[in-house]
Design an enzyme around this catalytic site. Structure first.
Site, PDB file in Angstrom:
ATOM      1  N   GLY A  13       0.793  -1.214   0.000  1.00  0.00           N
ATOM      2  CA  GLY A  13       0.000   0.000   0.000  1.00  0.00           C
ATOM      3  C   GLY A  13       0.821   1.258   0.000  1.00  0.00           C
ATOM      4  N   ALA A  14       2.136   1.133   0.122  1.00  0.00           N
ATOM      5  CA  ALA A  14       2.985   2.310   0.265  1.00  0.00           C
ATOM      6  C   ALA A  14       3.194   3.040  -1.049  1.00  0.00           C
ATOM      7  CB  ALA A  14       4.341   1.904   0.847  1.00  0.00           C
ATOM      8  N   TYR A  15       3.140   2.345  -2.177  1.00  0.00           N
ATOM      9  CA  TYR A  15       3.446   2.964  -3.466  1.00  0.00           C
ATOM     10  C   TYR A  15       2.285   2.793  -4.438  1.00  0.00           C
ATOM     11  CZ  TYR A  15       7.897   2.592  -1.195  1.00  0.00           C
ATOM     12  OH  TYR A  15       8.906   2.671  -0.266  1.00  0.00           O
ATOM     13  N   THR A  17      -2.070   1.308  -4.609  1.00  0.00           N
ATOM     14  CA  THR A  17      -2.818   0.130  -4.196  1.00  0.00           C
ATOM     15  C   THR A  17      -2.546  -1.001  -5.176  1.00  0.00           C
ATOM     16  OG1 THR A  17      -4.523   1.582  -3.305  1.00  0.00           O
ATOM     17  CG2 THR A  17      -5.099  -0.726  -3.600  1.00  0.00           C
ATOM     18  N   VAL A  18      -1.858  -2.034  -4.720  1.00  0.00           N
ATOM     19  CA  VAL A  18      -1.489  -3.157  -5.572  1.00  0.00           C
ATOM     20  C   VAL A  18      -1.977  -4.443  -4.904  1.00  0.00           C
ATOM     21  CG1 VAL A  18       0.386  -4.402  -6.707  1.00  0.00           C
ATOM     22  CG2 VAL A  18       0.535  -1.919  -6.411  1.00  0.00           C
ATOM     23  N   LYS A  33      -2.927  -3.438 -10.180  1.00  0.00           N
ATOM     24  CA  LYS A  33      -2.823  -2.074  -9.674  1.00  0.00           C
ATOM     25  C   LYS A  33      -4.151  -1.368  -9.894  1.00  0.00           C
ATOM     26  CE  LYS A  33      -0.259   2.270 -10.182  1.00  0.00           C
ATOM     27  NZ  LYS A  33       0.842   2.968 -10.889  1.00  0.00           N
ATOM     28  N   ASP A 135      11.077   8.385 -12.308  1.00  0.00           N
ATOM     29  CA  ASP A 135      10.867   7.994 -10.904  1.00  0.00           C
ATOM     30  C   ASP A 135      11.596   6.691 -10.596  1.00  0.00           C
ATOM     31  OD1 ASP A 135       9.906   8.356  -8.322  1.00  0.00           O
ATOM     32  OD2 ASP A 135       8.072   7.225  -8.701  1.00  0.00           O
TER      33      ASP A 135
END
Length: 295
Positions: A13-15, A17-18, A33, A135
């Site tokens: 959940g940090a990068y 919602t996967v 994703k 990124d």
């Protein structure tokens, strides 16, 4: 909404919602994703359309070092928002996890060389297709159970023209090139800078520039590159060059004694302050570091 996908569960959940799920038609495990967007009068936002178009474009090449997109599903929800599911190949871990769980002896020089080559091969592929990732960071580099590195998460990727000036603030702070921090125009070498920070991190098991703010990030960078000259300092920003202490250039090896002379030279060139002096990804792959047995 997951009618062809079962055993769906949240895995990160940090990068974004996967979810991890299973494709009922093929039986393969996939990563899903979820992107939920509000529709404007003009429909789907340009950035969302761009990401999906980029992913579909890249997928046609089936590149070994770019994560594969299997499917795109769209659903109009009751509140009027559009839910988009991007279904990717599932890869077991990211490079950040791999580094964090290394033994005390660290990563082997052979593995670092191989992963560095795979990273730069993927970056070269993107740049050859006129795409800047913007990124790159360990969390966006997936590593399969076979040890194959794959570039993922193109949420900030952008197609570019040769003379295009890109100025929006992108890239996670620790991996930002100085021209981005100084709000200057930049080009594809922002990915070269980020890749160098990542390669250094594989050697040292710690970030090269763990800045706490944009000003602190620049100061940490200047510890390596030296404080820019008056001629190099951009005239269009409010922060003055004198706000940073005078610093002379150093070598990456000064920050990590484990670097061999070839790795030190490659990273030195990739981390040059002047973006026009940094090598391309293809030139990096032709560097002596990749022609030698790991030292």
């Amino acid at each position: 909404m997951f009618d062809i996908y079962t055993n769906v569960s949240l895995v990160s959940g940090a990068y974004g919602t996967v979810y991890r799920g299973r494709d009922n038609l093929t039986g393969r495990v996939v990563a899903i994703k979820k992107v939920r967007i509000s529709l404007s009068d003009n429909g789907v936002s340009a950035s969302t359309v761009r990401e999906i178009a980029l992913l579909k474009q890249l997928n046609t090449y089936d590149h070994p070092h770019v994560v594969k997109l299997f499917d795109v599903c769209q659903f109009l929800e009751h509140d009027g928002k559009l839910l988009i599911l991007l279904v990717f190949e599932h890869v077991e871990q990211d490079l950040s996890d791999l580094i964090e769980n290394l033994p005390k002896s660290g990563m082997s020089t052979t593995t670092i060389q191989r992963l560095s080559r795979e990273l730069l091969t993927g970056v070269d592929f993107l740049h050859a297709n006129r795409i800047i990732h913007r990124d790159l960071k360990p969390q966006n580099l997936l590593v399969s159970s076979q040890g194959c590195l794959k570039i993922a998460d193109f949420g900030l990727a952008k197609t570019y023209d040769v003379d295009m000036r890109l100025t929006s603030v992108v890239v996670t702070l620790w991996y930002r090139a100085p021209e981005v921090l100084l709000a200057q125009g930049y080009n594809s070498t922002v990915d070269i800078w980020s890749a160098a920070c990542i390669i250094f991190e594989m050697f040292s098991c710690r970030p090269l520039f763990p800045g706490t703010s944009e000003k602190n990030q620049l100061d940490r960078i200047f510890e390596l590159t030296g404080r820019p000259t008056d001629q190099q300092w951009p005239k269009s920003i409010s922060i003055a060059r004198e706000h940073f202490p005078p610093r002379l250039p150093k070598r990456p090896r000064d920050f990590c004694p484990y670097l061999c002379e070839y790795a030190d030279d490659l990273l030195y060139k990739m981390l040059l302050y002047d973006l026009h002096e940094r090598p391309s990804a293809l030139a990096c792959l032709e560097h002596d570091y990749f022609q030698q047995e790991p030292l």
